[in-house]
Design an enzyme around this catalytic site. Structure first.
Site, short mmCIF file in Angstrom:
data_model
loop_
_atom_site.label_atom_id
_atom_site.label_comp_id
_atom_site.label_asym_id
_atom_site.label_seq_id
_atom_site.Cartn_x
_atom_site.Cartn_y
_atom_site.Cartn_z
N ASP A 1 -10.19 -5.48 -3.00
CA ASP A 1 -9.58 -4.44 -2.17
C ASP A 1 -10.43 -3.17 -2.23
O ASP A 1 -10.61 -2.58 -3.30
CB ASP A 1 -8.17 -4.17 -2.72
N SER B 1 0.84 -1.20 0.00
CA SER B 1 0.00 0.00 0.00
C SER B 1 0.88 1.26 0.00
O SER B 1 1.66 1.43 -0.94
CB SER B 1 -0.96 -0.05 1.20
N HIS C 1 -7.36 -5.95 1.11
CA HIS C 1 -6.17 -5.13 1.37
C HIS C 1 -5.40 -5.58 2.62
O HIS C 1 -4.43 -4.95 3.00
CB HIS C 1 -6.63 -3.67 1.55
#
Lengths: 279, 279
Positions: B224, B148, B257
């Site tokens: 996600d 991320s 995620h």
């Protein structure tokens, strides 16, 4: 039998769920996690139970246990219950080793614990019925493992229910509550002062009294700070030798009591259970 | 260069350490984790850097990343830094996406951030020198990955330092801070309103501007929740195609995620880096 799903996450070619339900045994809401590998429609998969140690919930092994890759590879459902009833109305103790987070997998008989602290019946009877009803679980093929207090739970529940569990293992288990301070405090509190009543909650005593399983697998870290005073692995070695109970009890050099240890040997335990559950 | 060891745990045939030191770049104490596989005396091992995402410290991947078995198998040191300076004297923002836990791997130029928020120089220069001095690290063989915000860090630091990193990968990276709300807030705050200055902190812009690495590996979960508004993986696909930058960018069906996603593909990334680092 109703159940509420808290979360579902795709992981390692399967689904990691967290669920909760109202338990009749504990009189509380109980949370648990279940990993289900991808499988053919209508297929049922063997079940591996994992009982956690003092202070833990379902979350510790779910996040840090590193079991999913192996369970997906071998096609095993992995169930991780909580370690005690929870909630404001549940009695507690100021120590970390008694009360909430420390159910010791017994059915308490002493006040004020007897009402809620029924983790033996919860694990032996109530939660398996829910798992059978809600998941693609082949309940004729169950194995059980656990860590520390949960290793004690796995050994004692496995030994008392040899017809139900085809495979029993443990990570750094409390092998004899009769012979250590953790066990002394917990069983005195939950069960009372009559130590004869503790024997069904003591793996070494159960083996001495005739309980048998086909074999046992135990891993213990040599650098575990609880080894000498609380875990006393050697008592299990001696109980198995004296009774002719087959067992593989391994001392792992330099490993401690943490999930850094458990996760290292988890895949090996999953494979060991899978071999027996799928035979 | 001094360092204090916070903890050492034996795990997966190696040693998981947590360490801290006083950073000249950030002006604060910084904590990081390092996994060192067992190795022959005097041997030096390649290094894989892992940069974490928003709200994380070194602890998230250290506990939940499932990298140790693969790093031990391939003989890689795994370094996980923190995501920002910490401490009472460090300025912060009330959002989770700016300030502490959200350093974005930039050297801030704007007040009040410029004094402490120097995560680019910390990761590019200061911490590598400490790792080289304190661990059996073969600094000619380094790879970098991250998740991320840390995937953004890995891509941008890797692209800017192609001579240093032989391998660059990412899990669900922010591929273009110029094109998403997280990036807009963070780079405006840290670097200022001149968006031309952001290009060295934007993987897509770096590639468009000529930065190249031998290849890239990116995994992104299709479920996600940040994909559409923040991560925008397709922009990286297009940037690589337009520039002729070789890249394997995989959409992983149903994954989100979380570390349930990261841990699933971690061993594959470690093996991918090992192949390039040991070539």
């Amino acid at each position: 039998m109703t159940m509420e799903t808290v979360s579902l996450n795709r992981s390692h070619g399967g689904t990691q769920g967290v669920h909760k339900h109202v338990s009749a045994e504990t009189g509380t809401e109980m949370t648990f996690s279940v990993f289900v590998p991808d499988h053919a429609e209508g297929a049922k998969l063997p079940v591996l139970w994992y009982l956690s140690g003092l202070t833990c919930t379902h979350a510790n092994v779910t996040e840090k246990g590193e079991f999913r890759a192996a369970c997906a590879e071998h096609g095993l459902i992995f169930v991780a219950p909580d370690t005690s009833p929870r909630g404001e109305d549940v009695p507690d103790d100021e120590g970390y080793d008694f009360g909430k987070g420390a159910g010791f997998y017994v059915d308490a008989t002493e006040a004020p614990w007897a009402k809620n602290f029924r983790m033996r019946s919860y694990i032996e009877t109530e939660l398996p019925a829910l798992i059978a009803a809600q998941f693609p679980a082949e309940m004729a093929r169950q194995g059980i493992t656990g860590h520390s207090m949960g290793g004690h739970g796995a050994l004692t529940i496995g030994l008392r229910n040899a017809g139900r569990f085809r495979s029993v293992s443990a990570f750094s288990p409390i092998v004899s509550p009769l012979a250590c301070p953790w066990g002394d405090k917990a069983l005195t509190g939950y069960i009372g002062a009559d130590r004869a009543a503790w024997r069904e909650y003591d793996a070494c005593a159960l083996i001495a009294d005739g309980a048998r399983v086909p074999d046992l697998l135990v891993d213990q870290g040599s650098a575990d700070g609880f080894l000498e005073e609380q875990l006393k692995t050697q008592l299990l070695v001696e109980a198995c030798e004296n009774a002719g109970q087959p067992a593989t009890i391994r001392m792992q050099e330099g490993y401690d009591h943490s999930y850094y240890f458990i996760s290292t040997f988890m895949a090996g335990h999953v494979a060991w259970h899978a071999e027996r559950l799928k035979a």
